[in-house]
Scaffold this motif. Structure first.
Motif, mmCIF file in Angstrom:
data_model
loop_
_atom_site.group_PDB
_atom_site.id
_atom_site.type_symbol
_atom_site.label_atom_id
_atom_site.label_comp_id
_atom_site.label_asym_id
_atom_site.label_seq_id
_atom_site.Cartn_x
_atom_site.Cartn_y
_atom_site.Cartn_z
ATOM 1 N N SER A 420 -35.784 5.914 -0.124
ATOM 2 C CA SER A 420 -34.618 5.924 -1.030
ATOM 3 C C SER A 420 -33.545 6.900 -0.582
ATOM 4 N N VAL A 421 -33.467 7.185 0.697
ATOM 5 C CA VAL A 421 -32.410 8.022 1.253
ATOM 6 C C VAL A 421 -31.314 7.118 1.795
ATOM 7 N N GLN A 422 -30.060 7.384 1.366
ATOM 8 C CA GLN A 422 -28.961 6.536 1.803
ATOM 9 C C GLN A 422 -28.677 6.762 3.289
ATOM 10 N N THR A 423 -28.606 5.637 4.021
ATOM 11 C CA THR A 423 -28.343 5.705 5.463
ATOM 12 C C THR A 423 -26.984 5.154 5.840
ATOM 13 N N GLN A 424 -26.477 4.198 5.070
ATOM 14 C CA GLN A 424 -25.174 3.608 5.349
ATOM 15 C C GLN A 424 -24.457 3.319 4.044
ATOM 16 N N GLY A 425 -23.151 3.150 4.130
ATOM 17 C CA GLY A 425 -22.358 2.776 2.969
ATOM 18 C C GLY A 425 -20.962 2.374 3.391
ATOM 19 N N ARG A 426 -20.412 1.412 2.690
ATOM 20 C CA ARG A 426 -19.058 0.961 3.003
ATOM 21 C C ARG A 426 -18.394 0.507 1.707
ATOM 22 N N ARG A 427 -17.144 0.939 1.536
ATOM 23 C CA ARG A 427 -16.383 0.562 0.359
ATOM 24 C C ARG A 427 -15.030 0.000 0.778
ATOM 25 N N SER A 428 -14.680 -1.192 0.220
ATOM 26 C CA SER A 428 -13.393 -1.826 0.504
ATOM 27 C C SER A 428 -12.646 -2.036 -0.807
ATOM 28 N N VAL A 429 -11.377 -1.623 -0.838
ATOM 29 C CA VAL A 429 -10.559 -1.716 -2.039
ATOM 30 C C VAL A 429 -9.272 -2.472 -1.705
ATOM 31 N N GLU A 430 -8.927 -3.403 -2.570
ATOM 32 C CA GLU A 430 -7.649 -4.117 -2.450
ATOM 33 C C GLU A 430 -6.913 -4.006 -3.774
ATOM 34 N N LYS A 431 -5.622 -3.703 -3.730
ATOM 35 C CA LYS A 431 -4.846 -3.557 -4.959
ATOM 36 C C LYS A 431 -3.383 -3.853 -4.666
ATOM 37 N N GLY A 432 -2.635 -4.085 -5.724
ATOM 38 C CA GLY A 432 -1.204 -4.319 -5.556
ATOM 39 C C GLY A 432 -0.674 -5.351 -6.524
ATOM 40 N N PRO A 433 0.570 -5.199 -6.970
ATOM 41 C CA PRO A 433 1.170 -6.131 -7.930
ATOM 42 C C PRO A 433 1.731 -7.371 -7.236
ATOM 43 N N GLY A 434 1.895 -8.410 -8.039
ATOM 44 C CA GLY A 434 2.541 -9.630 -7.585
ATOM 45 C C GLY A 434 3.460 -10.155 -8.665
ATOM 46 N N ARG A 435 4.556 -10.770 -8.285
ATOM 47 C CA ARG A 435 5.537 -11.298 -9.228
ATOM 48 C C ARG A 435 5.868 -12.735 -8.848
ATOM 49 N N ARG A 436 6.108 -13.546 -9.867
ATOM 50 C CA ARG A 436 6.410 -14.948 -9.609
ATOM 51 C C ARG A 436 7.441 -15.451 -10.609
ATOM 52 N N LEU A 437 8.440 -16.177 -10.109
ATOM 53 C CA LEU A 437 9.469 -16.809 -10.931
ATOM 54 C C LEU A 437 9.487 -18.295 -10.625
ATOM 55 N N THR A 438 9.407 -19.108 -11.681
ATOM 56 C CA THR A 438 9.469 -20.561 -11.535
ATOM 57 C C THR A 438 10.626 -21.092 -12.367
ATOM 58 N N LEU A 439 11.469 -21.901 -11.744
ATOM 59 C CA LEU A 439 12.613 -22.521 -12.410
ATOM 60 C C LEU A 439 12.534 -24.028 -12.210
ATOM 61 N N THR A 440 12.715 -24.790 -13.283
ATOM 62 C CA THR A 440 12.722 -26.246 -13.165
ATOM 63 C C THR A 440 13.857 -26.832 -13.988
ATOM 64 N N LEU A 441 14.357 -27.949 -13.511
ATOM 65 C CA LEU A 441 15.386 -28.717 -14.211
ATOM 66 C C LEU A 441 15.022 -30.187 -14.055
ATOM 67 N N ASP A 442 14.733 -30.871 -15.174
ATOM 68 C CA ASP A 442 14.287 -32.267 -15.156
ATOM 69 C C ASP A 442 15.228 -33.129 -15.975
ATOM 70 N N TYR A 443 15.673 -34.235 -15.383
ATOM 71 C CA TYR A 443 16.585 -35.167 -16.055
ATOM 72 C C TYR A 443 15.932 -36.538 -16.109
#
Length: 822
Positions: A420-443
C-alpha cells in the motif's frame, strides 16, 4: 454514376416515377365528364384541442357502404380529397381514438365542401369490468421523422433520455449508456429544436425522462436543419402545459445504490399570455465491475497488463428553466426564456493490476485507484419573435440564443504496491469557459393551395478558452509536480453562416419537399505560447435534400428521401498535444483531421390495418473521410496505449427496419421492431489497407398489458448483435426491462416500479487489435451491478397535460452546452 450510388439513386427515381404514373383522384372523375367535388375538414383532439396528424379518413357510398376513396390528415390536422358527385358518409379514425362518423355528405359537381372541425376523443377499452383508456401509439410518422410519445414508456419513467431511447427504432444503446443512431455515435442532439453541443450520449443522459414530452428521430433532415451529424438528429421536446390557469406536474424517484431525484414543472396561462417554471435535481449511480487486458509488442518482446476491479460511476445533474410567451394582437408573439444548471459526473475504480514481459518470468502485482470526473455550470438566455402575416402559414420568425458554460475535468490515477505504498501518480486537469451565440431568421410563404416556400439564415458563433494541466507524483518528495511538457492553453474560434431554401407541396397523391443549404465555416485553433501556427479552415459547402411521399389505395403510403450531411471534428479531436488519461492510456488529437461527408438515402412504406400499423424502411448511407478512434503503442512507454483519431477511409451501411404496432387482444398492446444492416468500413490505417465487414441486426418487443383498476404492466426486451470497427469488435447483448404502473385519484397520482436488465444479461465487451500484423491488443469488459430497481411517483394537478407543439413553434432550452464541433 458509380456502382455504390446507383442502387439508391434508381430507388428514388422508381418511387418518383411510380407517383407520376398513378392517376390522382381527380383524373378519373374528369375523364368521365364530371367536375369532381372536393371534401375537406380539420381533425383535432377533442380533449387537448390540437390537430391530429395521420388520422385515417375514408369516404363511403351512402347507398351500399362501399369504400370510394381515402386519405390521411396532415401535420396541421387538415385533409382534402376529391370524388365524383353523389351522396356519401365519412369515417375518421386513429389509433387510441374513437372512430367518428359524418353522415350525409352531399357532393354536387364542382362543389367544395368544408366539413369544419371534426373532434376525436380517446377510446375506452373494457377489461373485466374496468375501464382502461386506450393510449395513443408510442410512435407516429411524418414525412421526415419518427415521433416517440415518451409518456407511454413506463420502463423509462425514472431514468433519462438514454433510457427512453433504448426502446426506440433506429437507436442502439450499449450497457454503459453510449447511444448510436443506425450504428453511428455521430449525431446531433437538439433540445426543443435548439442545439446541445455536448457529446450526444452525455447530453441525453442529463435530461430526465419525466420532463420529456416527445422525442423526434430525424435520420434524413431537410435543408432547414443544421446538417451536422453522420446519422441525423435526435430532437428532445420537453413538456409545456397548455391548459388555462395554474397547473403542473411534480415527480420524485429513488433507486438502489444511492440514486434519487425529483423534477417539477409549473405553468400559468391566461388569455394571450403564459409562463412556465421548471427545475430538476437527480443523482445517478452506475456501479459495476470492469476487467481489461492489453499487450504491446516491440520486436521479440511483448509487454502484458491485466486489470480487474470494482467500478463506481455516476453524478448529479440539476437545472432551472423558465420562460414566457406574450401575444400582441393577432399577428405578433414574443417568447423569452432562460435557465441555469450544472452537472458533476465521474467514474472511478479500484483494480488489481498484473504486469509481465515475455520472454520473462517475473510478474508485478499492484493496486490502482483511478478517478475521472467532469463538471461545471452553465446558463443561457433566448429571445424569439414571430410575426404572422394575413394568410394562414405566412410568417417570419427571428430567434437569438446565447449561452455560457464553465466546465472542467479532473482525472487522477494512483498506483500502489502490495504494501500500500504509492509508487506512481498522475493528475490531468482541463478547465475553461466557452460561449456560443446562435441567430436564426426563418420565413414561410404559402404557395398555391397546398404548397409552401421556406427560406432563412442561421449563424452559429462559438468561442472557447481551454487550459490543460498535468502533474506527476514524485515518490521522493511525496508530492505532485507540474509537467510543463503536457500542459497547454488552447483558444478556439468558429463561425458558421448558412442560407437555406425549401419548397414543398402536393401534386395529386404525391407529396414533396426539396431544398438546398449553403454553409460557410471559418475556424481557428491556436496553441497559446507554442511555435506552431494556428490551425485554420475556411470553406463553403452545399447540402441538398429531397423528400417524397405518395399515397396509395387502402391508406398505404410510400416515402423516399436523400440528404447530404457533414460531421465536423470536435475541438479536442484537433488538439495536437498529449494528455494522460491514466497510467496506461494517453489521448492525442489530430489537427489534420478532415470533416466527414455523408450521402444518405431512405425509402419507406406504411400500411395501416384496423387499429394496427406496419412500417418498413430501407436505408443506404455512405460516409466519406470516415473518422474513427484508433489505438497504437505510445512510443517510449511500454504497456501504454495511445488513443487518437484519424480519417481511415470510408464506410457504407445498407439495411432496413420493420415496425409493427398491434393489439392481439383488448388488454394487450404490442410494438415489435426489427432492424438489420450490412456494414463495411475500408481504407488505409498505419500504412496498411484494410476492409472490415459485419452483418448487424437487432430487435425490440415492447408489451403493454392493461389490467383492472388503472394498472399497466410493461415488458420490454431487446437484442443487439456484434459489430465491427476499423480495428476491433463490439460483442452483442440481450436485455429485458419490466415496469408496473398504478394510477390513483382519477390518474392524478402515478406510481411506477421499474426493473432494468431484469435477467442480468447486459454486458459490454470490446476488443481492438490483436491481428497477426498488429503490435498491440486491448480487451475491455464492463458488467453493471445487478439488480437495478427504481421507484417513481408523479403527481399532476389541475388537469395538467403537456402541450402538443405546432410545427415551427418551439420552447427554448439551451441546457447541457459544452465543447462542440470545430
Amino acid at each position: 454514376m458509380t456502382k455504390n450510388t446507383s442502387f439508391p439513386a434508381v430507388l428514388l427515381l422508381l418511387v418518383a416515377a411510380t407517383a407520376v404514373a398513378q392517376p390522382g383522384p381527380g383524373r378519373g372523375t374528369r375523364a368521365a365528364g364530371f367536375a369532381p367535388a372536393t371534401v375537406s375538414a380539420y381533425v383535432y383532439d377533442a380533449d387537448l384541442d390540437v390537430p391530429v396528424e395521420y388520422a385515417t379518413v375514408i369516404l363511403y357510398r351512402l347507398a351500399d357502404s362501399s369504400q370510394v376513396t381515402g386519405t390521411v390528415t396532415g401535420a396541421d390536422g387538415r385533409f382534402r380529397l376529391q370524388t365524383r358527385p353523389g351522396r356519401y358518409y365519412l369515417e375518421v379514425s386513429f389509433i387510441g381514438y374513437q372512430t367518428r362518423r359524418v353522415d350525409e355528405v352531399q357532393a354536387a359537381p364542382g362543389a367544395k365542401l368544408d366539413l369544419g372541425r371534426i373532434g376525436l376523443r380517446q377510446a375506452v377499452v373494457a377489461v373485466e369490468g374496468a375501464e382502461v383508456v386506450a393510449e395513443r401509439p408510442t410512435m407516429s410518422f411524418e414525412i421526415d421523422k419518427k415521433v416517440i410519445d415518451v409518456g407511454r414508456m413506463a420502463t423509462a419513467r425514472s431514468g433519462s433520455a438514454v433510457d427512453v431511447l433504448e426502446n426506440v427504432p433506429s437507436v442502439q444503446v450499449d450497457v454503459e449508456g453510449n447511444v448510436s443512431l443506425r450504428g453511428s455515435e455521430n449525431f446531433t442532439v437538439l433540445v426543443d429544436n435548439r442545439p446541445s453541443v455536448l457529446d450526444g450520449s452525455e447530453a441525453l443522459e442529463q435530461i430526465p425522462a419525466a420532463t420529456i414530452d416527445k422525442i423526434e428521430i430525424i435520420t434524413n433532415p431537410s435543408a432547414k436543419y443544421d446538417p451536422e451529424g453522420v446519422a441525423g438528429i435526435i430532437n428532445v421536446l420537453l413538456k409545456k402545459e397548455k391548459s388555462s390557469g395554474i397547473s403542473g406536474t411534480a415527480s420524485l424517484n429513488s433507486g438502489l445504490y444511492g440514486s434519487y431525484g425529483g423534477e417539477f414543472l409549473f405553468s400559468f396561462r391566461h388569455g394571450m399570455a403564459n409562463a412556465f417554471l421548471g427545475a430538476n435535481y437527480n443523482r445517478r449511480s452506475f456501479p459495476g465491475s470492469r476487467s481489461s487486458e492489453s499487450w504491446t509488442r516491440s520486436g521479440d518482446t511483448t509487454n502484458w497488463v491485466t486489470a480487474e476491479g470494482e467500478s463506481e460511476g455516476g453524478g448529479t445533474f440539476n437545472g432551472l428553466r423558465g420562460g414566457a410567451d406574450l401575444q400582441f394582437g393577432g399577428h405578433d408573439r414574443t417568447s423569452i426564456g432562460g435557465g441555469w444548471g450544472g452537472r458533476d459526473f465521474g467514474r472511478g475504480q479500484i483494480a488489481e493490476y498484473r504486469e509481465w514481459t515475455l520472454p520473462g518470468l517475473d510478474t508485478t502485482v499492484f493496486l490502482s485507484d483511478d478517478w475521472g470526473g467532469r463538471g461545471g455550470s452553465y446558463w443561457y438566455a433566448s429571445l424569439d419573435q414571430v410575426h404572422t402575416f394575413g394568410a394562414n402559414g405566412h410568417d417570419l420568425a427571428a430567434r437569438a440564443h446565447y449561452s455560457v458554460r464553465d466546465f472542467g475535468s479532473d482525472n487522477l490515477t494512483e498506483l500502489f504496491d502490495q504494501d500500500s505504498v504509492q509508487t506512481q501518480g498522475r493528475r490531468s486537469v482541463e478547465k475553461g469557459p466557452g460561449r456560443r451565440l446562435t441567430l436564426t431568421l426563418d420565413y414561410t410563404q404559402p404557395a398555391r393551395k397546398n404548397d409552401k416556400l421556406e427560406a432563412g439564415y442561421s449563424g452559429r458563433i462559438r468561442r472557447s478558452d481551454e487550459e490543460n494541466e498535468t502533474w506527476v507524483y514524485n515518490p521522493g518528495a511525496d508530492s505532485y509536480e507540474f509537467q510543463d511538457e503536457y500542459s497547454h492553453n488552447t483558444l478556439g474560434r468558429r463561425s458558421i453562416h448558412a442560407l437555406y431554401a425549401l419548397y414543398g407541396g402536393e401534386l395529386g397523391r404525391l407529396g414533396f419537399k426539396t431544398g438546398l443549404r449553403g454553409e460557410y465555416v471559418d475556424r481557428s485553433i491556436e496553441l497559446v505560447g507554442d511555435t506552431l501556427e494556428p490551425f485554420t479552415l475556411e470553406r463553403w459547402d452545399l447540402f441538398p435534400t429531397v423528400h417524397f411521399s405518395f399515397d396509395l389505395p387502402a391508406e398505404q403510403q410510400v416515402m423516399a428521401s436523400y440528404t447530404r450531411r457533414i460531421h465536423r471534428p470536435r475541438s479536442w479531436y484537433l488538439e495536437p498535444y498529449v494528455t494522460w488519461r491514466d497510467a496506461y492510456n494517453v489521448n492525442q488529437g489530430n489537427p489534420g483531421l478532415k470533416p466527414e461527408y455523408i450521402d444518405s438515402y431512405e425509402a419507406g412504406y406504411q400500411l395501416p390495418f384496423g387499429q394496427s400499423r406496419l412500417t418498413a424502411e430501407a436505408f443506404w448511407r455512405k460516409t466519406h473521410n470516415k473518422v474513427e478512434r484508433v489505438e497504437s503503442p505510445f512510443p517510449g512507454y511500454p504497456n501504454v496505449i495511445l488513443h487518437t483519431v484519424a480519417n481511415v477511409g470510408s464506410d457504407r451501411s445498407v439495411g432496413g427496419e420493420l415496425m409493427l404496432d398491434f393489439r392481439p387482444v383488448k388488454f394487450w398492446n404490442a410494438n415489435l421492431t426489427a432492424e438489420a444492416y450490412d456494414y463495411l468500413v475500408e481504407g488505409v490505417l498505419n500504412g496498411r489497407s484494410f476492409a472490415e465487414t459485419s452483418f448487424n441486426w437487432g430487435g425490440r418487443l415492447s408489451n403493454n398489458f392493461y389490467l383492472p383498476t388503472n394498472t399497466m404492466l410493461q415488458v420490454n426486451t431487446r437484442y443487439r448483435s456484434p459489430s465491427v470497427s476499423a480495428q476491433g469488435r463490439h460483442d452483442g447483448f440481450v436485455t429485458a426491462d419490466l415496469a408496473i404502473r398504478q394510477q390513483f385519484f382519477k390518474r392524478e397520482l402515478t406510481i411506477t416500479l421499474q426493473a432494468r436488465d431484469a435477467l442480468n444479461t447486459g454486458r459490454h465487451q470490446h476488443t481492438s487489435g490483436g491481428g497477426p500484423d498488429d503490435d498491440f491488443y486491448t480487451r475491455f469488459e464492463f458488467d453493471r451491478k445487478w439488480p437495478s430497481l427504481r421507484l417513481n411517483l408523479t403527481w399532476n394537478f389541475n388537469n395538467y397535460r403537456p402541450e402538443r407543439r405546432r410545427r415551427g413553434v418551439e420552447e427554448d432550452n439551451g441546457e447541457f452546452e459544452e465543447e462542440g464541433e470545430m
